[in-house]
Design an enzyme around this catalytic site. Structure first.
Site, PDB file in Angstrom:
ATOM      1  N   HIS A 134       0.835  -1.195   0.000  1.00 16.73           N
ATOM      2  CA  HIS A 134       0.000   0.000   0.000  1.00 16.73           C
ATOM      3  C   HIS A 134       0.870   1.246   0.000  1.00 16.73           C
ATOM      4  CE1 HIS A 134      -2.223   3.215   2.410  1.00 16.73           C
ATOM      5  NE2 HIS A 134      -2.883   3.141   1.269  1.00 16.73           N
ATOM      6  N   SER A 135       0.518   2.232  -0.834  1.00 13.57           N
ATOM      7  CA  SER A 135       1.118   3.561  -0.813  1.00 13.57           C
ATOM      8  C   SER A 135       2.641   3.499  -0.928  1.00 13.57           C
ATOM      9  CB  SER A 135       0.658   4.283   0.450  1.00 13.57           C
ATOM     10  OG  SER A 135       0.951   5.654   0.396  1.00 13.57           O
ATOM     11  N   MET A 136       3.377   4.012   0.068  1.00 10.70           N
ATOM     12  CA  MET A 136       4.829   3.955   0.043  1.00 10.70           C
ATOM     13  C   MET A 136       5.319   2.527  -0.142  1.00 10.70           C
ATOM     14  SD  MET A 136       7.435   4.706   3.174  1.00 10.70           S
ATOM     15  CE  MET A 136       6.733   3.298   4.049  1.00 10.70           C
ATOM     16  N   ALA A 138       3.779   0.208  -1.743  1.00 10.32           N
ATOM     17  CA  ALA A 138       3.510  -0.179  -3.124  1.00 10.32           C
ATOM     18  C   ALA A 138       4.578   0.378  -4.061  1.00 10.32           C
ATOM     19  CB  ALA A 138       2.129   0.306  -3.549  1.00 10.32           C
TER      20      ALA A 138
END
Length: 331
Positions: A134-136, A138
């Site tokens: 997720h996010s960072m 990812a």
């Protein structure tokens, strides 16, 4: 009620048994009840990486990577829907959750998290690694999967693929203040941060994510992201490393990012929250479409929800991940 809930969580954490030893996933049982995640410690040169494992040791787990200033608790609602198919090992990045902080004088650099993925893969002697991000996390996961395409079984990304494209003039204008804040943060590593009631912390975390983390979801992040204050027994403070707030995110050459994403070849699932402002800039969309063009095993879905849709509405994500497993024979 909220105070008592967090106090119970903190007391439970103190009583957890953790293993600093290398885990042999073929021969060693980590716990007897797969429904209760097991706390795990992975030794590193500056301390340890903390993690929580859902599922048993009989098969290699999926490595789950959280977003910036979050922690492994971001998977607390989704992992229970998935671990029976494949175990999940959710880590706290350095400076986050229960993991060790970087030594004084050092700063957090996003590409170091890519190297951490490589370290964990080699530590457990995995032939190929599977990533849920997720996010960072990812962004780090895509970088790793692109650099080591033959060493990744699959890659799942929620709401991010590459770093968002920012106005370079604004970035440069912000750097002087960021550098000064970094200097100040380095002098306060031993200081206890301001403390708050649980209700105040919940609202602060909720608002700090632009309401992306729903109020009722904040509790999952507070479990690993807060500690009791030594000054006031009725208050708590945010326990992540304060240096994280002032990290220098270096914009990358677009040709470099393009060359990177063209190498993503493993089965990949990307889920974009429709109510999230991230990964919506022109360059991010261009890179997403480039991946779609170059990787026939790239599945892309758009779902109603915020940047933290996986935490707030885990069923939406599980309903996409489970068919993805089946489609590419990943379980």
């Amino acid at each position: 009620m909220a105070k008592r809930l967090l106090r119970d969580v903190l007391i439970t954490h103190k009583n957890l048994t953790t293993s600093p030893l290398r885990i042999n996933y073929k021969h060693r049982h980590l716990h007897t009840d797969d429904r209760i995640p097991k706390e795990v410690k992975i030794p590193v040169q500056w301390g340890h990486i903390s993690a929580k494992l859902w599922g048993n040791e009989q098969e290699q787990p999926i490595l789950a990577l959280h977003g910036w200033q979050d922690n492994a608790g971001t998977w607390d609602t989704l992992a229970p829907l998935l671990y029976e198919k494949r175990p999940i090992l959710a880590i706290d990045f350095p400076g986050h959750g229960y993991s060790s902080w970087y030594p004084p004088g050092m700063m957090y650099y996003p590409w170091e998290f890519v190297r951490l993925i490589l370290f964990i893969k080699e530590y457990y002697k995995w032939d190929k690694i599977s990533l849920l991000c997720h996010s960072m996390g990812a962004i780090a996961g895509l970088r790793f999967a692109s650099l080591f395409p033959d060493e990744v079984a699959f890659y799942i990304a929620i709401d991010s693929l590459v770093s968002d494209d920012y106005d370079l003039h604004l970035v440069v204008d912000k750097y002087p203040k960021t550098l000064r804040n970094i200097q100040i943060a380095q002098t306060r590593l031993e200081d206890e941060p301001p403390s708050y009631t649980i209700e105040e912390m919940t609202k602060i975390w909720h608002m700090g994510t632009m309401k992306s983390v729903a109020l009722e979801s904040v509790k999952h992040l507070l479990k690993r992201g807060s500690k009791p204050s030594s000054r006031d027994p009725n208050k708590y403070y945010f326990s992540r490393d304060s240096r994280l707030k002032h990290t220098l995110f270096n914009p990358e050459n677009k040709k470099f990012v393009e060359a990177l994403v063209k190498r993503l070849s493993c089965p990949s699932l990307y889920v974009k929250g429709l109510d999230s402002p991230y990964a919506s800039d022109e360059f991010s969309v261009e890179m997403r479409e480039m991946i779609r063009k170059n990787n026939p095993k790239f599945d892309c879905h758009f779902v109603p929800g915020t940047h933290h849709v996986h935490l707030n509405d885990p069923e939406k994500i599980a309903d996409l991940i489970l068919p993805f497993y089946q489609k590419y024979n990943l379980i």
